[in-house]
Scaffold this motif. Structure first.
Motif, short mmCIF file in Angstrom:
data_model
loop_
_atom_site.label_atom_id
_atom_site.label_comp_id
_atom_site.label_asym_id
_atom_site.label_seq_id
_atom_site.Cartn_x
_atom_site.Cartn_y
_atom_site.Cartn_z
N UNK A 1 0.83 -1.19 0.00
CA UNK A 1 0.00 0.00 0.00
C UNK A 1 0.87 1.25 0.00
N UNK A 2 0.53 2.22 -0.85
CA UNK A 2 1.36 3.40 -1.01
C UNK A 2 1.24 4.34 0.19
N UNK A 3 2.19 5.26 0.29
CA UNK A 3 2.27 6.15 1.45
C UNK A 3 1.01 6.97 1.70
N UNK A 4 0.31 7.50 0.69
CA UNK A 4 -0.91 8.25 1.02
C UNK A 4 -1.90 7.45 1.86
N UNK A 5 -2.01 6.15 1.61
CA UNK A 5 -2.92 5.32 2.40
C UNK A 5 -2.37 5.09 3.80
N UNK A 6 -1.08 4.94 3.93
CA UNK A 6 -0.51 4.82 5.27
C UNK A 6 -0.75 6.10 6.06
N UNK A 7 -0.64 7.22 5.40
CA UNK A 7 -0.92 8.49 6.06
C UNK A 7 -2.39 8.56 6.49
N UNK A 8 -3.28 8.06 5.64
CA UNK A 8 -4.72 8.07 5.97
C UNK A 8 -5.01 7.19 7.18
N UNK A 9 -4.36 6.02 7.24
CA UNK A 9 -4.55 5.14 8.39
C UNK A 9 -4.02 5.79 9.67
N UNK A 10 -2.86 6.40 9.58
CA UNK A 10 -2.30 7.08 10.75
C UNK A 10 -3.19 8.24 11.18
N UNK A 11 -3.73 8.97 10.20
CA UNK A 11 -4.62 10.09 10.51
C UNK A 11 -5.90 9.59 11.19
N UNK A 12 -6.42 8.47 10.72
CA UNK A 12 -7.62 7.91 11.34
C UNK A 12 -7.36 7.53 12.80
N UNK A 13 -6.23 6.88 13.06
CA UNK A 13 -5.91 6.53 14.43
C UNK A 13 -5.72 7.77 15.30
N UNK A 14 -5.08 8.79 14.76
CA UNK A 14 -4.88 10.02 15.53
C UNK A 14 -6.21 10.67 15.85
N UNK A 15 -7.10 10.73 14.87
CA UNK A 15 -8.37 11.41 15.06
C UNK A 15 -9.31 10.67 16.01
N UNK A 16 -9.23 9.36 16.04
CA UNK A 16 -10.20 8.58 16.81
C UNK A 16 -9.71 8.21 18.21
N UNK A 17 -8.48 8.54 18.55
CA UNK A 17 -7.96 8.15 19.87
C UNK A 17 -8.85 8.68 20.99
N UNK A 18 -9.30 9.92 20.88
CA UNK A 18 -10.13 10.53 21.92
C UNK A 18 -11.57 10.77 21.45
N UNK A 19 -11.94 10.19 20.32
CA UNK A 19 -13.28 10.42 19.78
C UNK A 19 -14.34 9.68 20.59
N UNK A 20 -15.47 10.34 20.80
CA UNK A 20 -16.63 9.66 21.37
C UNK A 20 -17.30 8.81 20.29
N UNK A 21 -18.11 7.83 20.69
CA UNK A 21 -18.79 7.01 19.68
C UNK A 21 -19.61 7.84 18.69
N UNK A 22 -20.26 8.91 19.15
CA UNK A 22 -21.09 9.70 18.26
C UNK A 22 -20.27 10.54 17.28
N UNK A 23 -18.97 10.65 17.50
CA UNK A 23 -18.11 11.40 16.58
C UNK A 23 -17.30 10.54 15.65
N UNK A 24 -17.44 9.22 15.75
CA UNK A 24 -16.59 8.33 14.96
C UNK A 24 -16.80 8.50 13.46
N UNK A 25 -18.05 8.58 13.01
CA UNK A 25 -18.33 8.68 11.57
C UNK A 25 -17.72 9.94 10.98
#
Length: 410
Positions: A6-30
């Motif tokens: 998988x190319x780097x843009x997708x790895x960046x997207x996965x890392x961004x998703x993990x960063x964004x959801x670390x403190x996300x409430x369930x209602x903010x996940x989507x």
């Protein structure tokens, strides 16, 4: 394409998703899931399957109008849910291209992910397919992880109020689907909003798979309390290293001590050696499980009889038989076979057998159970009058492979 490709843009997207959801409430996940892919020109909608597995319901976002619900049995999204496969949909008119992907927590089907593809990216682009596959796998795990921490995702899956007994039992039950390298367990429980005394359990440790089904006499919360006590006693005994007979006696003592006014709980307690296929089981007054071989019901498992749990039975017999690779064991409660139509005719074991052999032989275990249960419920004249539970255990590497998404695996 493998994950390593998988190319780097997708790895960046996965890392961004993990960063964004670390403190996300369930209602903010989507919202965070959609934002993680927005820099790549992709937008998303999460759809979760309702409790009855009939409708895919979108998870709301404050930044966008909520799309329509989608029927499981008659839409592209529903086909993705049933088949656990990616399905691309080319652009038509003003509608952009999109890619539908299954949302799984391991092998537990949670719903589907819609990825809206704008611009000139072809739907058969290997990077797009592999990247979306990894992204959807992470989203599935995040949904399962976040769900217990709030009510928002749970409410998406519900179309009406749940009874107190159902709230109790659904919090105690394991996920509806489990698969390891050598076996599959799938279960379904109806009516899911008004469960009374039905329940199921399983656990895989080393080369042993334990599984069970329960049905406490009575209705509503008191029956649910009885099943909760029995399940807890069986689990405590199992986790202490006790065998099947000792698990049954532990349930006897727990009911007698804590809920003596309840009459009894019927149950099947079983253990399967995943190396050899040796099955041992006790049947405490429950309907006899069915042995399915190559799509045909070859016999009922009528051994291992004892009195229902709560009625101490010193003459416990443990049944013993050898399975063949690919065999399935179907456990069910009497709410399945005793469903009655307008004329008062019971659904019966014969109809259940016919459906197993005609409609579900080649289907993965979770989808087979979904269709079996809906067929049985359609037999009722009006709302179900009793719990209806099905548990399907398959000793088969092929059965495990059939549950894995085919896309993104090369």
């Amino acid at each position: 394409m493998t994950a390593a490709g998988v190319q780097w843009p997708w790895r960046d997207a996965l890392a961004e998703l993990l960063r964004r959801t670390r403190l996300a409430q369930p209602d903010g996940l989507a919202t965070e899931v959609d934002a993680a892919l927005a820099p790549m020109g992709l937008r998303t909608w999460i759809y979760l399957v309702d409790q009855e597995q009939r409708i895919l319901r979108p998870v709301p976002r404050p930044d966008a109008a909520r799309p329509d619900e989608l029927a499981v049995d008659s839409t592209v999204a529903g086909r993705v849910f049933m088949s656990v496969e990616q399905v691309p949909v080319p652009a038509t008119g003003t509608d952009p291209a999109r890619l539908w992907l299954p949302l799984l927590d391991g092998t537990e089907r949670l719903g589907v992910l819609e990825v809206i593809v704008r611009g000139d990216t072809p739907l058969d682009d290997p990077d797009l397919l592999a990247g979306c596959d990894l992204f959807s796998q992470l989203v599935g795990h995040l949904i399962a992880t976040k769900m217990p921490y709030g009510d928002a995702l749970l409410k998406v899956r519900r179309v009406r109020r749940m009874s107190e007994a159902s709230e109790l039992l659904w919090r105690l039950l394991p996920p509806l689907t489990f698969a390891c390298h050598r076996a599959v367990v799938a279960a379904i429980l109806e009516p899911c909003y008004e469960v009374g005394g039905d329940g199921f359990d399983y656990a895989a440790d080393g080369s042993t798979l334990y599984f069970s089904i329960f049905d406490t006499a009575g209705h509503e919360l008191r029956a649910g309390l009885g099943t909760a006590v029995v399940m807890s006693a069986v689990r405590a005994a199992r986790r202490s290293g006790d065998g099947l007979s000792a698990m049954a006696r532990a349930a006897d003592r727990a009911l007698e001590e804590h809920l003596p006014e309840l009459r009894f709980t019927t149950a099947v307690l079983a253990q399967l050696d995943l190396e050899t296929g040796r099955l041992r089981y006790i049947n405490a007054g429950h309907p006899c499980p069915l042995l399915i071989r190559q799509g045909t019901v070859v016999r009922s498992l009528d051994g291992g009889r004892r009195l229902p749990l709560g009625l101490d039975d010193p003459q416990i017999e443990v049944a013993d038989l050898m399975l063949a690779r690919g065999d399935r064991i179907l456990l069910f409660s009497d709410g399945i076979t005793e469903a009655r139509d307008r004329a008062g005719e019971a659904f019966g074991t014969g109809r259940l057998t016919d459906l197993v052999e005609r409609d579900t032989g080649n289907l993965p275990a979770p989808e087979a159970l979904r269709r079996l249960c809906h067929a049985a419920l359609s037999h009722y004249d009006g709302p179900p009058s009793d719990d209806a539970t099905l548990v399907l255990v398959e000793w088969s590497e092929a059965g495990v492979r059939a549950m894995l998404p085919s896309a993104g695996q090369t």
